[in-house]
Structure formats: structure tokens, C-alpha cells
Design an enzyme around this catalytic site. Sequence first.
Site, PDB file in Angstrom:
ATOM      1  N   ASP A 177      33.899  39.569  34.448  1.00  0.00           N
ATOM      2  CA  ASP A 177      34.329  39.539  35.842  1.00  0.00           C
ATOM      3  C   ASP A 177      33.595  38.398  36.538  1.00  0.00           C
ATOM      4  O   ASP A 177      32.407  38.175  36.306  1.00  0.00           O
ATOM      5  CB  ASP A 177      33.944  40.894  36.459  1.00  0.00           C
ATOM      6  CG  ASP A 177      34.518  41.095  37.831  1.00  0.00           C
ATOM      7  OD1 ASP A 177      35.546  41.781  37.941  1.00  0.00           O
ATOM      8  OD2 ASP A 177      33.926  40.555  38.797  1.00  0.00           O
ATOM      9  N   GLU A 220      39.996  39.390  39.337  1.00  0.00           N
ATOM     10  CA  GLU A 220      39.150  38.414  38.629  1.00  0.00           C
ATOM     11  C   GLU A 220      38.559  39.033  37.376  1.00  0.00           C
ATOM     12  O   GLU A 220      37.521  38.627  36.889  1.00  0.00           O
ATOM     13  CB  GLU A 220      38.050  37.891  39.564  1.00  0.00           C
ATOM     14  CG  GLU A 220      37.036  38.915  40.032  1.00  0.00           C
ATOM     15  CD  GLU A 220      37.460  39.730  41.255  1.00  0.00           C
ATOM     16  OE1 GLU A 220      38.677  39.901  41.486  1.00  0.00           O
ATOM     17  OE2 GLU A 220      36.555  40.207  41.966  1.00  0.00           O
TER      18      GLU A 220
END
Length: 301
Positions: A177, A220
Amino acid sequence: MAKIFIVDDVEDNIKLLWYNLEDDGHEVMSASSGQECLDKVLAFNPDVILLDMMMPGMSGSETLAQLKKIETIENTPVIMVSANDGDDSVIETLDLGAHDFISKPFIYPVLEARVRSAVRLKQSQDELAAANQTLATIASTDSLTECFNRRHFFELCNVEFSKAKRHLRPLSVIMLDADKFKAINDNYGHAMGDEALKVIAEVCKACIRESDILARLGGEEFAICCPESTCDGATRIAERIRLAVEKRTISLNGKSTQFTLSLGVTEFTGAETQFDQLVNRADRLLYQAKEQGRNCVISGI
Ligand SMILES: [Mg+2]
């Protein structure tokens, strides 16, 4: 122009058709027996096959039946050519999957018209197959990063997980991430955020093996499934990804910035019954990496 494959045991029959079809601009190949046809057909990959019914050895119907078993050839139109136009042989070959049937002696322009009709069929089948392939790619891919999407990731990984479980083979999962991703979007705009996501995908693709499965799960967050990899091996991949992203500068419209990743890595222990369990554990380790100050890899089982 199309690729036409003539199969006939009589040399003169082949010659006659060959010259006519070549005159009409087609690329031609021939075989003088059913077996020779089967030997040559894959390499030539014809658009249409003209197949003589009466041949010594393997007959036209037998050859047709064999052709229909070849996956890449089964949809290639086959026109049966025969001196015997009895109803039974017409029915038999059409039932076997022949596209058309023409009796000898034939009038060449009629045969040519039937070849054109078969070529049109083949072309629309090929276009349909290409369109289906495009649809399948769209359905399985994240358009921004060209990684697999969440749904396709789980489809592929469930298969890999079953194999690992059945054969007790290693399998690891990396979750990653982007750190403070919202700040990139807030400070530089969403286009810069998109740049960051593309860089993550590019770096991951460069660091993983052909057999590893990379996906953008959403936002993300990305995941990588590494079949035949232990936690140690996957941790080395994760560390390479982390370092490569840390070194990258992303630029857009004269502005540049840098960002980092947090990663969690785990391995199949033999006790898990679902692939999701590995993803959830890697996700928890990823959040530990965030809590420990970000820009690091935490692995565990
Ligand atoms: Mg014959």
C-alpha cells in the site's frame, strides 16, 4: 486473400483447383491423403479446407472427424468435395461438422463462390474471437495500471492455492500500500496520484517472476501472489519493490515528488483452508508496517 488447403488423392484434381484458386489471389497448400492433411494443417492454419470424400486409407469423413478434434482448427470451415452426392454422405459430413458440400464434377465459379462464403464465415468468427478476447481482458484488468483487477486476482489465486494445498507446495502473498497516498492527491492533484499508482505497477512487474500474480485490489492497495515461493523468497521480492519505489521520483507538469510503500508478506502454512486467509494475514502485517513507521516490509506467518 485467404489460405485454402486442398486435400485430394488425385494429383490432377489438386493442380486444377490450385491454379484457379491462386489466380483468384488465394494462398494454397495441398495434401494427398488424410494423414498428410493432419500433419500439415496446424502449420498452414488455413481459412478454408477443401476435403475430398473418397481417398484411400483415411477417408474424407474420417479426416473431417480428426480435424474437428484439433482445438485451433475445429472452427475452420471444411467444404467436402465428392463424386458421391447421395443424401447419406451429405448428411453424414454435415453432421460431422462440415460447413458445406459440393459434388464433382463441379463448376469452378460455383466452388469459388462457396469458398468465398466460407472465408466470410471464418473472418467473422475470427473477429468475434478477437472481440471476446478484448472483452475478457477488459473484464480482468485494472485500466489505469494494466494489472489484474480484484476479481480476476482471486480467480487465479484460488486455483494456485488449491494446487499448493493439494501438493503441499509453498505459496506466499505480498500486500502493499502506498504511504500517505491521500497527501499526494491533496498536494499535487489526482493525476499525480495516478502516476504513483502506475509507478507501483511498473516496479512490481519488474521485480516479480512470470508465474507471480499481480493485482490492484482497489485504491492504492496492490497484492502479489507468489506460487512456489517461501516467505523468505517473497520477502526479498517485497524488499526489492520497496527500495525501487523509494528511489523513484514521479513528475507531472513540472512538479515532482517521491513516496514510499508499506508491505506485508506471509506464507501458506498448510493449515489455511481458504486463500482469503493469507490475504487477510498479509493485510494485518501490512498494517503493522504502517504502525511501525511505514516504508518497511513486515513478514510473518
Ligand atoms: Mg478421391
